[in-house]
Design an enzyme around this catalytic site. Sequence first.
Site: not given
Ligand code: RFL
Ligand code: PHB
Length: 396
Positions: A75, A204, A296, A388
């Site tokens: 993008h 957005y 997010p 971004y």
């Molecule tokens: P994770 O992905 O949470 O992975 C942690 C792992 O640890 C495991 N775990 C354990 N394992 C062993 N023993 C224990 N006691 C444990 N406790 C937990 C878990 O099962 C898991 O597999 O952390 P990590 O690796 O630091 O990654 C971070 C990302 O997952 C997170 O920051 C993003 O998903 C946030 N996020 C977004 N980030 C972006 O860069 N771009 C995005 O577009 C974006 N959109 C989002 C998001 C997060 C969202 N939610 C659901 C919070 C959109 C949403 C809706």
């Molecule tokens: C997504 O596609 O899940 C998404 C995209 C942009 C954001 C957050 C989540 O800022």
Amino acid sequence: MSKFNTQVGIIGGGPAGLMLSHLLHQHGINSVILEARSRQYCEERIRAGVLEQGAVDMLRQSGVGARLDREGLRHEGIEIGLNERRYRIPLTELTNGKAVTVYGQHEVVKDLIAQRLKDGGDVRFECSDVSVHAIEGPKPAINFTQNGEEHTLACDYIAGCDGFHGICRPSIPPGILTGYDRTYPFGWLGILAEAPPSLDELVYMHHDRGFALYSMRSPTVTRLYLQCKPDEDVNLWSDDRIWSELFTRLRCKDGWCPTEGKILQKSVTGMRSYVTEPMQFGKLFLAGDAAHIVPPTGAKGMNLAMADVYVLAESLRAFYRDNSNAKLQSYSRVCLRRVWKAQRFSWWMTSLLHRFDDHSPFDNRRQLAELDYVTSSRAAAASLAENYVGLPMELE
Ligand code: RFL
Ligand code: PHB
């Protein structure tokens, strides 16, 4: 109780833990990943979707970018919506050629798990009762149970990559860490829909009824979000209600709106900013969501996780190669500089775009002026674009 050892014990098999293990392997350093969930759960968990330029480069340069290159959607701009109109922020034009790539976090996780296994990596799923020991001493250890059997993993270092609700951060003795916290008075209701994207770029949208985001995952799947109450009951949202609200908030004067389709998944996420300082104690290093979370809106969470482990892998490489722990000592400081800038940006994007019930008429006018500024000034748009697509990865 069986005992074994490795150089780096990694708790958590999300993007942070998997990428760290992969980078360490490339530096000739052994690691073991202990993950609480099943492989299938990790590979199907729908979360982030936007990769910064630096994260894409890291995946490519470390040899796990083949499917990303085939299936990821590059993008070169995003759109800010206001008063039923969209204003394009030309990311690539404003950042000397950088872009973001839409590629689901679970796809990154799938690619990394496959690569670790192909390289003979030790990735253990469904580990329970994971606990860390002797993190202040020279030989820390991790205890865990797998298939009903108790194990002790002795290591030189432990990487706490276990997300925001993991056990690593709370294992650091009281009085060492300071948490900086901010919760927002809203959440996001997110859906995944079997519907082809009706526009190539993310939108957005600021709206009187609350923020809405139009995103995608593939040429056949749309990802959409609606600002909602932080404790919104997803069961109160029928598919019809969701589509009607999405159309109300997203439809533009030029007739654009998302394409309706079967809803494959719905969920509500709270919005919070949190940073712990420092990100290390003794032999335990925190990375990714275990150390910090962002709302997010800026799409920064997964990218920050990747940036942390890039620094950690380089620091561990310096330790094993040069027998120097100077880089390990500066790990937290180096990461936190980037983390705080991403926190600022995520907070700013969140404040710019959401409806705040406690806003005064002055606050509302100021917010509209800021949106007007960002969508009409090249300097303001360039600042948004620079953040971004991602600030440069720094090791010092
Ligand atoms: P994770 O992905 O949470 O992975 C942690 C792992 O640890 C495991 N775990 C354990 N394992 C062993 N023993 C224990 N006691 C444990 N406790 C937990 C878990 O099962 C898991 O597999 O952390 P990590 O690796 O630091 O990654 C971070 C990302 O997952 C997170 O920051 C993003 O998903 C946030 N996020 C977004 N980030 C972006 O860069 N771009 C995005 O577009 C974006 N959109 C989002 C998001 C997060 C969202 N939610 C659901 C919070 C959109 C949403 C809706
Ligand atoms: C997504 O596609 O899940 C998404 C995209 C942009 C954001 C957050 C989540 O800022």
